[in-house]
Design a protein around this motif. Sequence first.
Motif, PDB file in Angstrom:
ATOM      1  N   PRO A   1       0.744  -1.290   0.022  1.00  0.00           N
ATOM      2  CA  PRO A   1       0.031  -0.075  -0.113  1.00  0.00           C
ATOM      3  C   PRO A   1       0.935   1.155   0.048  1.00  0.00           C
ATOM      4  CG  PRO A   1      -0.664  -1.485   1.455  1.00  0.00           C
ATOM      5  CD  PRO A   1       0.583  -2.055   1.056  1.00  0.00           C
TER       6      PRO A   1
ATOM      7  N   PRO B   1      -2.664   8.439   1.266  1.00  0.00           N
ATOM      8  CA  PRO B   1      -3.785   8.236   0.448  1.00  0.00           C
ATOM      9  C   PRO B   1      -3.683   9.128  -0.853  1.00  0.00           C
ATOM     10  CG  PRO B   1      -4.806   9.335   2.042  1.00  0.00           C
ATOM     11  CD  PRO B   1      -3.326   9.002   2.547  1.00  0.00           C
TER      12      PRO B   1
ATOM     13  N   SER C   1      -8.818   0.457  -1.955  1.00  0.00           N
ATOM     14  CA  SER C   1      -8.818   0.976  -0.484  1.00  0.00           C
ATOM     15  C   SER C   1      -7.692   0.351   0.219  1.00  0.00           C
ATOM     16  CB  SER C   1     -10.272   0.661   0.376  1.00  0.00           C
ATOM     17  OG  SER C   1     -10.937   1.497  -0.110  1.00  0.00           O
TER      18      SER C   1
ATOM     19  N   ASN D   1      -4.457   2.000  -0.110  1.00  0.00           N
ATOM     20  CA  ASN D   1      -4.653   3.398   0.133  1.00  0.00           C
ATOM     21  C   ASN D   1      -5.052   4.213  -1.265  1.00  0.00           C
ATOM     22  OD1 ASN D   1      -4.709   5.095   2.226  1.00  0.00           O
ATOM     23  ND2 ASN D   1      -2.520   5.190   2.652  1.00  0.00           N
ATOM     24  N   VAL D   2      -5.717   3.633  -2.202  1.00  0.00           N
ATOM     25  CA  VAL D   2      -6.205   4.487  -3.158  1.00  0.00           C
ATOM     26  C   VAL D   2      -7.722   4.608  -2.874  1.00  0.00           C
ATOM     27  CG1 VAL D   2      -6.973   4.715  -5.786  1.00  0.00           C
ATOM     28  CG2 VAL D   2      -4.825   3.644  -4.708  1.00  0.00           C
ATOM     29  N   THR D   3      -7.870   5.799  -2.032  1.00  0.00           N
ATOM     30  CA  THR D   3      -9.186   5.990  -1.454  1.00  0.00           C
ATOM     31  C   THR D   3     -10.443   6.363  -2.132  1.00  0.00           C
ATOM     32  OG1 THR D   3      -8.550   8.234  -0.595  1.00  0.00           O
ATOM     33  CG2 THR D   3      -7.712   5.908   0.827  1.00  0.00           C
ATOM     34  N   ARG D   4     -10.198   6.675  -3.071  1.00  0.00           N
ATOM     35  CA  ARG D   4     -11.207   7.364  -4.094  1.00  0.00           C
ATOM     36  C   ARG D   4     -11.037   7.467  -5.313  1.00  0.00           C
ATOM     37  NH1 ARG D   4     -11.410  13.080  -1.090  1.00  0.00           N
ATOM     38  NH2 ARG D   4      -9.145  12.329  -0.741  1.00  0.00           N
TER      39      ARG D   4
ATOM     40  N   GLN E   1     -16.948   5.727  -2.433  1.00  0.00           N
ATOM     41  CA  GLN E   1     -15.551   6.253  -2.964  1.00  0.00           C
ATOM     42  C   GLN E   1     -15.509   6.824  -4.108  1.00  0.00           C
ATOM     43  OE1 GLN E   1     -14.794   1.982  -1.612  1.00  0.00           O
ATOM     44  NE2 GLN E   1     -12.859   2.310  -2.611  1.00  0.00           N
TER      45      GLN E   1
ATOM     46  N   TYR F   1      -5.793  -0.598  -7.667  1.00  0.00           N
ATOM     47  CA  TYR F   1      -4.993  -0.976  -6.376  1.00  0.00           C
ATOM     48  C   TYR F   1      -3.780  -0.987  -7.123  1.00  0.00           C
ATOM     49  CZ  TYR F   1      -4.681  -5.862  -8.557  1.00  0.00           C
ATOM     50  OH  TYR F   1      -4.477  -7.027  -9.271  1.00  0.00           O
TER      51      TYR F   1
ATOM     52  N   CYS G   1       2.459  11.556  -2.556  1.00  0.00           N
ATOM     53  CA  CYS G   1       1.298  11.285  -2.437  1.00  0.00           C
ATOM     54  C   CYS G   1       0.015  12.405  -1.847  1.00  0.00           C
ATOM     55  CB  CYS G   1       0.968   9.950  -1.270  1.00  0.00           C
ATOM     56  SG  CYS G   1       1.568   8.547  -1.930  1.00  0.00           S
TER      57      CYS G   1
ATOM     58  N   GLU H   1      -2.826  14.121  -3.789  1.00  0.00           N
ATOM     59  CA  GLU H   1      -4.047  14.433  -2.861  1.00  0.00           C
ATOM     60  C   GLU H   1      -4.535  15.696  -3.102  1.00  0.00           C
ATOM     61  OE1 GLU H   1      -7.224  12.781  -0.243  1.00  0.00           O
ATOM     62  OE2 GLU H   1      -5.978  11.963  -1.796  1.00  0.00           O
TER      63      GLU H   1
END
Length: 277
Positions: free
Chosen positions: A7, A11, A42, A45-48, A71, A242, A263, A267
């Motif tokens: 991960p 995020p 998720s 850590n690819v949350t959306r 998401q 992912y 990251c 974000e």
Amino acid sequence: MPEAPAPLAAPVIDSHCHLDVVRYGAADADVLPVEDALRKASEANVTRIVQIGCDLPGARWAVEAAETYDQVVAGVALHPNEIPGLLAAGTLDEALAEIGRLAQTSVRVRVIGETGLDHFRTPEDGWKGQEDAFRAHIELAKRHDKALVIHDRDAHADILRVLDDEGAPDRVVMHCFSGDAAFARECLARGFFLSFAGTVTFKNADDLRAALRETPLDRLLVETDAPYLPPVPHRGQTNASYLIPLTVRAMAAVKELPEEALCAAIEASSVSVLGEW
């Protein structure tokens, strides 16, 4: 499906994904069902995820997915390679009107896209129709205050010409950026955001990596374009959100930044384009 990488340290948002290819059925039997794709994202850590619709069924499904899954937010548009068929059927105006309606359907529709020009798959006699439809999408993005996500294949100069003619919306994303450093500078001078996909990891992608070096952190996004364009070492396989850690780590090496710092920058840039959700 490829093995999941470790991960990410922080995020990130996948700014461009096609979960509807899973929904409608893909040639590759290994493609993940939507719920599994979101769960595995998720875990990485690819949350959306920004779900991009490319035709009317896909645009409708994108809105439905955004309303169903926390998401997901949606993009709605007619892909440039869809335009010749719609013109031949005499249904382009009706289809554009529906895209306009879908743009207002939900606050979770954040994007008009992907739209733009494709001089690779569409023959030259179809380019004017693509350009007219691109101009219509630009107007929709401005009217509804949405980010404009652009498909640009072998059409760099014409993309800039049309945007300069029409006046670009406040937020423009060059999806799966495919230019060199000089084209990156042209886009950045206009305030556009550049979104890099797994192609930036390819051995022959020196021009893309040079463009990445030119891109300030506050104009930088990452995407999968899944199920297409998986990063090395999975080139030729099925992509999914992912796998973004592989792309981000390659980008961090090019930018000579710690993974967590890149990251955080991606974000922040993604939120500035898309808003919070």
